[in-house]
Structures are given as C-alpha cells and as structure tokens.
Design an enzyme around this catalytic site. Structure first.
Site, short mmCIF file in Angstrom:
data_model
loop_
_atom_site.label_atom_id
_atom_site.label_comp_id
_atom_site.label_asym_id
_atom_site.label_seq_id
_atom_site.Cartn_x
_atom_site.Cartn_y
_atom_site.Cartn_z
N ASP A 103 -107.48 9.83 -27.99
CA ASP A 103 -107.24 8.68 -27.41
C ASP A 103 -105.94 8.67 -26.67
O ASP A 103 -104.97 9.20 -27.50
CB ASP A 103 -107.40 7.37 -28.28
CG ASP A 103 -107.78 6.13 -27.50
OD1 ASP A 103 -108.62 5.50 -27.51
OD2 ASP A 103 -106.62 5.92 -26.76
N SER A 105 -113.50 -1.59 -22.92
CA SER A 105 -112.77 -1.35 -21.77
C SER A 105 -113.32 -0.40 -20.87
O SER A 105 -113.15 -0.06 -19.94
CB SER A 105 -111.27 -1.20 -22.11
OG SER A 105 -111.06 -0.20 -22.53
N HIS A 108 -118.69 4.89 -27.12
CA HIS A 108 -117.51 5.64 -27.77
C HIS A 108 -117.35 5.16 -29.19
O HIS A 108 -117.55 4.13 -29.31
CB HIS A 108 -116.52 5.71 -27.04
CG HIS A 108 -115.64 4.49 -26.43
ND1 HIS A 108 -116.47 3.96 -25.41
CD2 HIS A 108 -114.83 3.98 -26.86
CE1 HIS A 108 -115.71 2.96 -25.24
NE2 HIS A 108 -114.58 2.70 -26.19
N HIS A 148 -114.57 4.95 -31.96
CA HIS A 148 -113.37 5.29 -32.13
C HIS A 148 -113.22 5.73 -33.79
O HIS A 148 -113.79 5.13 -34.61
CB HIS A 148 -112.45 4.03 -32.32
CG HIS A 148 -112.29 3.28 -31.05
ND1 HIS A 148 -111.12 3.48 -29.97
CD2 HIS A 148 -113.27 2.56 -30.08
CE1 HIS A 148 -111.28 2.64 -28.96
NE2 HIS A 148 -112.49 2.24 -28.94
P1 DGP Z 1 -112.71 0.46 -25.68
O1 DGP Z 1 -111.43 -0.44 -25.47
O2 DGP Z 1 -113.35 0.50 -27.15
O3 DGP Z 1 -113.47 0.64 -24.47
O4 DGP Z 1 -111.87 1.95 -25.96
C1 DGP Z 1 -111.17 2.55 -24.88
C2 DGP Z 1 -110.50 3.65 -25.21
O5 DGP Z 1 -110.33 4.65 -24.19
C3 DGP Z 1 -109.06 3.25 -25.23
O6 DGP Z 1 -108.36 3.10 -26.77
C4 DGP Z 1 -108.08 3.91 -24.61
C5 DGP Z 1 -108.87 5.22 -24.16
N1 DGP Z 1 -108.74 5.73 -22.78
C6 DGP Z 1 -108.88 5.01 -21.79
N2 DGP Z 1 -108.36 5.86 -20.61
C7 DGP Z 1 -108.38 7.25 -21.38
C8 DGP Z 1 -108.21 8.45 -20.68
O7 DGP Z 1 -108.01 8.58 -19.73
N3 DGP Z 1 -108.17 9.42 -21.35
C9 DGP Z 1 -108.20 9.26 -22.83
N4 DGP Z 1 -108.05 10.23 -23.61
N5 DGP Z 1 -108.54 7.99 -23.52
C10 DGP Z 1 -108.34 7.06 -22.55
#
Ligand code: DGP
Length: 114
Positions: free
Chosen positions: A30, A95, A100, A102
């Site tokens: 993340d 978001s 996905h 976590h």
């Molecule tokens: P959620 O809020 O549950 O939809 O989680 C989305 C997650 O994605 C958040 O923890 C941050 C991560 N994230 C957002 N943009 C990127 C990205 O460009 N690369 C990576 N590796 N993670 C990202």
C-alpha cells in the site's frame, strides 16, 4: 476498466511494489501504509466492490482469500498475527473502486475498528 487505478497497476502501467503475481491475483504494498506491513490483494479481473459479487464469483473470491492467507504466511506474519479488511462503499472507507483485501500486520489492532 480503462480508468481504474488498480487495473492499471495489474497491467503494469503504474508502478507498485509487487509481492505476489499469480494467474488471477496481484498483491502489492500500500502507498499509504497503516501498519508496518500493509499489502493489498486484488483480483486481476475488475470487480468494483464486494457488493457487486455474484454467486458464480465464489471460486474467485475463495481463491483471493486463500492467496491472502498464504501471502501472510510467506511474509512471516503468522506469529505476529494479521488483519484482513475489505471496505465496501464510501462510508466504510472504500476509496479505490476495484475490490481489494487489505492485509495488515506488525502492530496491535483494536476492536471495534475505527
Ligand atoms: P480503500 O480506502 O479501502 O479503497 O483502500 C485503498 C488503498 O489503496 C489505500 O490504503 C491507499 C492505496 N492506494 C491508493 N493509491 C495507490 C497507488 O497508486 N499505489 C498503491 N500501491 N496503493 C495505493
């Protein structure tokens, strides 16, 4: 999906620190980690959110969950413990609109979650 961030990561169009790349799933670290270890496990096929799953997605979801648990093991999280989280919908904290899981580990987690 053309404009989906995680589809672009799965297609190799946006860089990510990939920790698992299988036939049907990808896992990467993340960008904004909420624990010392914070990995996202996604299906390569675009599914917007948990609530969009249909009955015939059961094998795909089972595969995703099984791979998350194996990844936790492979990353050495068994002893420390870990938490799997899926946010469904904006109010729940979603978001990015690509399903996905976590995978978080390396610190104590409280209940109820925030
Ligand atoms: P959620 O809020 O549950 O939809 O989680 C989305 C997650 O994605 C958040 O923890 C941050 C991560 N994230 C957002 N943009 C990127 C990205 O460009 N690369 C990576 N590796 N993670 C990202």
């Amino acid at each position: 999906m053309n404009d989906c961030l995680f589809c672009k990561i799965a297609a190799g169009q946006i860089p990510a620190e990939i920790v698992l790349d299988s036939r049907d799933a990808l896992a990467f670290r993340d960008l904004d980690p909420q624990a010392p270890q914070h990995v996202l496990i996604i299906p390569k096929r675009h599914i917007s959110r948990l609530a969009d799953l249909r009955g015939d997605d059961a094998p795909a979801v089972g595969s995703l969950m099984t791979q998350a648990v194996k990844l936790a093991h492979d990353l050495g999280m068994d002893e420390a413990g870990y938490r799997l989280v899926i946010n469904n919908g904006e109010t729940a904290g979603q978001s990015v609109w690509h399903l996905h899981i976590h995978l978080l580990s390396g610190r104590p987690f409280h209940w109820p979650p925030g």
